[in-house]
Motif scaffolding. Sequence first.
Motif, short mmCIF file in Angstrom:
data_model
loop_
_atom_site.label_atom_id
_atom_site.label_comp_id
_atom_site.label_asym_id
_atom_site.label_seq_id
_atom_site.Cartn_x
_atom_site.Cartn_y
_atom_site.Cartn_z
N ARG A 1 0.82 -1.22 0.00
CA ARG A 1 0.00 0.00 0.00
C ARG A 1 0.84 1.26 0.00
NH1 ARG A 1 -2.96 3.03 4.40
NH2 ARG A 1 -4.91 3.79 3.49
N GLU A 2 1.87 1.31 0.85
CA GLU A 2 2.68 2.53 0.95
C GLU A 2 3.54 2.73 -0.28
OE1 GLU A 2 2.42 5.05 3.11
OE2 GLU A 2 0.66 3.87 3.69
N ALA A 3 3.99 1.64 -0.89
CA ALA A 3 4.74 1.78 -2.14
C ALA A 3 3.85 2.38 -3.22
CB ALA A 3 5.29 0.42 -2.59
N GLY A 4 2.59 1.96 -3.27
CA GLY A 4 1.65 2.53 -4.22
C GLY A 4 1.38 4.00 -3.94
N ALA A 5 1.28 4.34 -2.66
CA ALA A 5 1.04 5.72 -2.27
C ALA A 5 2.19 6.63 -2.70
CB ALA A 5 0.84 5.82 -0.76
N LEU A 6 3.42 6.12 -2.67
CA LEU A 6 4.59 6.89 -3.09
C LEU A 6 4.74 6.93 -4.60
CD1 LEU A 6 7.17 5.62 -0.45
CD2 LEU A 6 6.23 7.93 -0.60
N LEU A 7 4.36 5.83 -5.25
CA LEU A 7 4.51 5.76 -6.71
C LEU A 7 3.53 6.66 -7.43
CD1 LEU A 7 5.88 4.44 -9.16
CD2 LEU A 7 4.22 2.56 -8.96
N PHE A 8 2.31 6.74 -6.93
CA PHE A 8 1.27 7.52 -7.63
C PHE A 8 1.69 8.97 -7.88
CE2 PHE A 8 -2.49 10.30 -7.44
CZ PHE A 8 -3.17 9.86 -8.57
N PRO A 9 2.18 9.73 -6.89
CA PRO A 9 2.55 11.13 -7.16
C PRO A 9 3.64 11.26 -8.22
CG PRO A 9 2.39 10.75 -4.80
CD PRO A 9 2.33 9.40 -5.46
N LYS A 10 4.54 10.29 -8.31
CA LYS A 10 5.60 10.36 -9.31
C LYS A 10 5.07 10.11 -10.71
CE LYS A 10 9.12 8.70 -6.05
NZ LYS A 10 10.07 7.59 -5.74
N VAL A 11 4.24 9.09 -10.86
CA VAL A 11 3.72 8.72 -12.17
C VAL A 11 2.64 9.69 -12.65
CG1 VAL A 11 2.52 6.91 -13.47
CG2 VAL A 11 4.28 6.29 -11.80
N ALA A 12 1.85 10.21 -11.71
CA ALA A 12 0.68 11.03 -12.07
C ALA A 12 1.00 12.51 -12.21
CB ALA A 12 -0.41 10.85 -11.01
N LYS A 13 2.25 12.90 -12.06
CA LYS A 13 2.60 14.32 -12.18
C LYS A 13 2.20 14.86 -13.54
CE LYS A 13 6.42 17.55 -11.45
NZ LYS A 13 7.86 17.68 -11.12
N ARG A 14 1.43 15.95 -13.55
CA ARG A 14 0.92 16.60 -14.76
C ARG A 14 -0.02 15.71 -15.57
NH1 ARG A 14 6.42 18.54 -14.74
NH2 ARG A 14 6.45 20.70 -14.02
N LEU A 15 -0.61 14.71 -14.91
CA LEU A 15 -1.59 13.85 -15.56
C LEU A 15 -2.83 13.65 -14.71
CD1 LEU A 15 0.80 10.98 -16.78
CD2 LEU A 15 -0.43 12.59 -18.27
N ARG A 16 -2.86 14.23 -13.51
CA ARG A 16 -3.89 13.92 -12.53
C ARG A 16 -5.16 14.76 -12.70
NH1 ARG A 16 -7.28 13.86 -8.91
NH2 ARG A 16 -7.05 13.30 -6.70
N GLY A 17 -5.15 15.64 -13.71
CA GLY A 17 -6.34 16.45 -13.97
C GLY A 17 -6.23 17.86 -13.43
N LEU A 18 -7.38 18.48 -13.29
CA LEU A 18 -7.48 19.91 -12.97
C LEU A 18 -8.45 20.15 -11.83
CD1 LEU A 18 -8.05 20.90 -16.68
CD2 LEU A 18 -5.92 21.37 -15.45
#
Length: 205
Positions: free
Chosen positions: A160-177
């Motif tokens: 779970r925590e690895a996913g929590a850390l990975l999401f902000p890195k992968v989703a940068k400038r893709l997470r919407g508005l």
Amino acid sequence: MQLPLMRFDDEVEIVPGRKLLAKVSATLIAPSDHFVTRPVEALELDFEGVAGDLHAGATRRSGGREPWYPRGTEMRNERQVSIVASDELATIAAGMDLREIRPEWIGANLVLEGVPRLSMLPAGTLLFFKGGVTLKIDGQNAPCRLAGRSVADHARMPDREAGALLFPKVAKRLRGLVAWVEKPGRIVADEEVSVRIPEQWIYRP
């Protein structure tokens, strides 16, 4: 003594405004106790945002995104509506080696189709919905660990925590508005949207 006027037009990169067309593919709302949203037939919006949504309100409390204020400072709520695109969610999912990321997992209120690189629309962009609503884009919705944990939980990631850390890195400038309500009304699925992008410029003093 009057100073001569100075022109900097040749030093400033100016991109003309333009219009695009989009369509609402989903409308969602968050309950009052959690940011995860659920699909609904329509969104009722007033000047405080989506009626009944967790993020509704004319003001909000500052958090980690506003380090210039003490946490909890009351400020204008420019984050009334969260907007995402299905193609960008698919890109994030691929980057996290997941089958999918659903918009409700990260608290989206609207899913729009037809706008390339939706998350890169500039602040000040106006969204004119055919039913009469107008939303004004404040800016990108920066990805955070809270949303990452939700993704990890819903996707049943083993760490779970690895996913929590990975999401902000992968989703940068893709997470919407995020946007706020300029003109209230009702938004429904399949509704057409006129996207009006303002003139943009790069400020280089």
